[in-house]
Design an enzyme around this catalytic site. Structure first.
Site, PDB file in Angstrom:
ATOM      1  CG  ASP A  34     -14.185   3.908  -4.640  1.00 58.19           C
ATOM      2  OD1 ASP A  34     -13.027   3.965  -5.193  1.00 58.19           O
ATOM      3  OD2 ASP A  34     -14.357   3.968  -3.475  1.00 58.19           O
ATOM      4  CG  ASP A  57     -20.466  -2.652  -1.922  1.00 57.32           C
ATOM      5  OD1 ASP A  57     -19.837  -3.341  -2.626  1.00 57.32           O
ATOM      6  OD2 ASP A  57     -20.464  -2.799  -0.777  1.00 57.32           O
ATOM      7  CB  VAL A  58     -18.483  -3.150  -7.588  1.00 56.87           C
ATOM      8  CG1 VAL A  58     -18.298  -1.888  -8.033  1.00 56.87           C
ATOM      9  CG2 VAL A  58     -17.500  -3.894  -6.537  1.00 56.87           C
ATOM     10  CG  ASN A  84      -8.872  -0.454 -10.176  1.00 61.09           C
ATOM     11  OD1 ASN A  84      -8.066  -0.967 -10.355  1.00 61.09           O
ATOM     12  ND2 ASN A  84      -9.351   0.526  -9.292  1.00 61.09           N
ATOM     13  CB  SER A 135      -3.422  -9.557  -8.322  1.00 62.09           C
ATOM     14  OG  SER A 135      -2.102  -9.664  -7.524  1.00 62.09           O
ATOM     15  CE1 TYR A 148      -6.105  -8.592  -3.995  1.00 67.75           C
ATOM     16  CE2 TYR A 148      -4.339  -9.931  -4.472  1.00 67.75           C
ATOM     17  CZ  TYR A 148      -4.846  -8.647  -4.415  1.00 67.75           C
ATOM     18  OH  TYR A 148      -4.725  -7.831  -5.243  1.00 67.75           O
ATOM     19  CE  LYS A 152      -7.477  -8.799  -7.313  1.00 69.80           C
ATOM     20  NZ  LYS A 152      -8.239  -7.621  -7.846  1.00 69.80           N
ATOM     21  CB  VAL A 181       1.182  -0.385  -7.397  1.00 66.69           C
ATOM     22  CG1 VAL A 181       1.061   0.927  -7.497  1.00 66.69           C
ATOM     23  CG2 VAL A 181       1.306  -1.250  -8.645  1.00 66.69           C
TER      24      VAL A 181
HETATM   25  P1  NAD Z   1      -6.806   1.001  -3.429  1.00 65.26           P
HETATM   26  O1  NAD Z   1      -7.374   0.500  -2.063  1.00 65.26           O
HETATM   27  O2  NAD Z   1      -5.751   1.991  -3.394  1.00 65.26           O
HETATM   28  O3  NAD Z   1      -7.992   1.370  -4.175  1.00 65.26           O
HETATM   29  C1  NAD Z   1      -9.182   0.435  -4.351  1.00 65.26           C
HETATM   30  C2  NAD Z   1     -10.421   1.271  -4.743  1.00 65.26           C
HETATM   31  O4  NAD Z   1     -11.462   0.483  -4.628  1.00 65.26           O
HETATM   32  C3  NAD Z   1     -10.772   2.039  -3.212  1.00 65.26           C
HETATM   33  O5  NAD Z   1     -10.843   3.359  -3.533  1.00 65.26           O
HETATM   34  C4  NAD Z   1     -11.972   1.311  -2.528  1.00 65.26           C
HETATM   35  O6  NAD Z   1     -12.592   2.240  -1.830  1.00 65.26           O
HETATM   36  C5  NAD Z   1     -12.658   0.771  -3.694  1.00 65.26           C
HETATM   37  N1  NAD Z   1     -13.343  -0.418  -3.444  1.00 65.26           N
HETATM   38  C6  NAD Z   1     -12.939  -1.405  -2.843  1.00 65.26           C
HETATM   39  N2  NAD Z   1     -14.152  -2.307  -2.593  1.00 65.26           N
HETATM   40  C7  NAD Z   1     -15.243  -1.810  -3.270  1.00 65.26           C
HETATM   41  C8  NAD Z   1     -16.514  -1.839  -3.683  1.00 65.26           C
HETATM   42  N3  NAD Z   1     -17.116  -3.224  -3.094  1.00 65.26           N
HETATM   43  N4  NAD Z   1     -17.303  -1.324  -4.513  1.00 65.26           N
HETATM   44  C9  NAD Z   1     -16.790  -0.033  -4.939  1.00 65.26           C
HETATM   45  N5  NAD Z   1     -15.220   0.285  -4.655  1.00 65.26           N
HETATM   46  C10 NAD Z   1     -14.735  -0.524  -3.765  1.00 65.26           C
HETATM   47  O7  NAD Z   1      -6.324  -0.124  -4.389  1.00 65.26           O
HETATM   48  P2  NAD Z   1      -5.163  -0.327  -5.388  1.00 65.26           P
HETATM   49  O8  NAD Z   1      -3.841  -1.010  -5.084  1.00 65.26           O
HETATM   50  O9  NAD Z   1      -5.386   0.781  -6.370  1.00 65.26           O
HETATM   51  O10 NAD Z   1      -5.943  -1.704  -6.085  1.00 65.26           O
HETATM   52  C11 NAD Z   1      -6.816  -1.629  -7.278  1.00 65.26           C
HETATM   53  C12 NAD Z   1      -6.819  -2.968  -7.783  1.00 65.26           C
HETATM   54  O11 NAD Z   1      -5.561  -3.290  -8.342  1.00 65.26           O
HETATM   55  C13 NAD Z   1      -7.330  -4.165  -7.298  1.00 65.26           C
HETATM   56  O12 NAD Z   1      -8.353  -4.770  -7.888  1.00 65.26           O
HETATM   57  C14 NAD Z   1      -6.261  -4.566  -6.612  1.00 65.26           C
HETATM   58  O13 NAD Z   1      -6.530  -6.167  -6.002  1.00 65.26           O
HETATM   59  C15 NAD Z   1      -5.447  -4.564  -7.780  1.00 65.26           C
HETATM   60  N6  NAD Z   1      -3.820  -4.936  -7.506  1.00 65.26           N
HETATM   61  C16 NAD Z   1      -3.200  -4.116  -6.890  1.00 65.26           C
HETATM   62  C17 NAD Z   1      -1.911  -4.347  -6.441  1.00 65.26           C
HETATM   63  C18 NAD Z   1      -0.995  -3.381  -5.500  1.00 65.26           C
HETATM   64  O14 NAD Z   1       0.025  -3.780  -5.085  1.00 65.26           O
HETATM   65  N7  NAD Z   1      -1.570  -2.133  -5.350  1.00 65.26           N
HETATM   66  C19 NAD Z   1      -1.238  -5.314  -7.076  1.00 65.26           C
HETATM   67  C20 NAD Z   1      -2.039  -6.216  -7.751  1.00 65.26           C
HETATM   68  C21 NAD Z   1      -3.285  -5.888  -8.080  1.00 65.26           C
END
Ligand code: NAD
Length: 252
Positions: A34, A57-58, A84, A135, A148, A152, A181
């Protein structure tokens, strides 16, 4: 028995942290990656030697290369990669400036490309699996999601490319499309109106949990999914399968 190793990006919270928990429960080791160091420290404290955390940072190619070397030095192998890490920034087309577009693309799309490419040599050795997190916004268009949703949709296509090319190396690549979520990411962009609209459009009539998404991810990484590749699986309470009219039908 050889202990399997998963590399999970965005593991400090939300879906990535829930995925880490399920891997650890199943006896895997996890490289938690992360860019948010404070949250990563807090999250990693929950686990003992089953995990190690890696600040990265990815979207930064050099940092990604260093991180993958550090992970293989620490664990010796990688059996599964879960791409993720993601960011959400919602705005109308005319208000999505190029900086916002790039901010979304560099993590959501460039990050998946970079971490996958750096990890392929290790995955070839283990016949490992890639699971990319897209997503429902990549499956269907909606308002405010020009960056976004497009990022995706591209992750969905990237998954198919990976499955086509890496299959002969024994690497499987699949994609999970979560529905809504209640994570930090979602709550930052979901107004009450958006929450109500989702409930209306989802047959199960509710948001999902982080663990419900993680279960699908961990299954796809496991040997139980050994003949599954190139698939796009929505864990979305039925959102993607429906058309219009659910609220009216519920009342009827
Ligand atoms: P979140 O914000 O709770 O967690 C995301 C994590 O990714 C965080 O810890 C953040 O610090 C880390 N991150 C972000 N950019 C980064 C980078 N450049 N390098 C390294 N780390 C990085 O989000 P989440 O809801 O758990 O989302 C996880 C995945 O699920 C994402 O790809 C999101 O698009 C996808 N998603 C989430 C939902 C939802 O409703 N929560 C719905 C569809 C898809």
């Amino acid at each position: 028995m050889t202990e399997k190793v998963a590399l999970v990006t965005g593991a400090a919270r939300g879906i990535g942290l829930a995925t880490t928990r399920l891997f650890v429960d199943a006896g895997w080791k996890v490289a938690m990656v992360d860019r948010d160091l404070d949250e990563l420290d807090i999250a990693a404290a929950e686990f003992d030697e089953a995990t190690a955390d890696f600040a990265c940072d990815v979207s930064d190619p050099k940092a990604v290369d260093r991180m993958v070397v550090a992970v293989t030095d620490r664990f010796g192998r990688i059996d599964a990669l879960v791409n993720n890490a993601g960011v959400a920034d919602f705005a109308p087309i005319e208000k999505t400036d190029f900086a916002m577009w790039r901010r979304v693309m560099e993590t959501n799309l460039d990050g998946v490309f970079l971490v996958s490419q750096a990890t392929v040599p290790a995955l070839k050795k283990t016949g490992g699996a890639i699971v990319n997190i897209a997503s429902i916004s990549g499956l269907r268009a909606s308002t405010l999601r020009v960056a976004y949703g497009t990022s995706k949709a591209a992750v969905i296509q990237l998954t198919k490319q990976q499955a086509a090319e890496l299959g002969e190396d024994g690497i499987r690549a699949n994609c999970v499309c979560p529905g809504p979520v209640r994570t930090k990411l979602a709550m930052a962009v979901h107004s009450q109106a958006i929450i109500d609209a989702y409930h209306d459009a989802i047959p199960l009539n509710r948001y999902g949990t982080e663990t419900e998404i993680a279960e699908v991810i961990v299954f796809l990484c496991s040997d139980k999914a050994s003949y599954v590749t190139g698939q796009i699986i929505a864990a979305d309470g039925g959102f993607e399968s429906t058309g219009v009219g659910l609220p009216a039908l519920r009342q009827g």
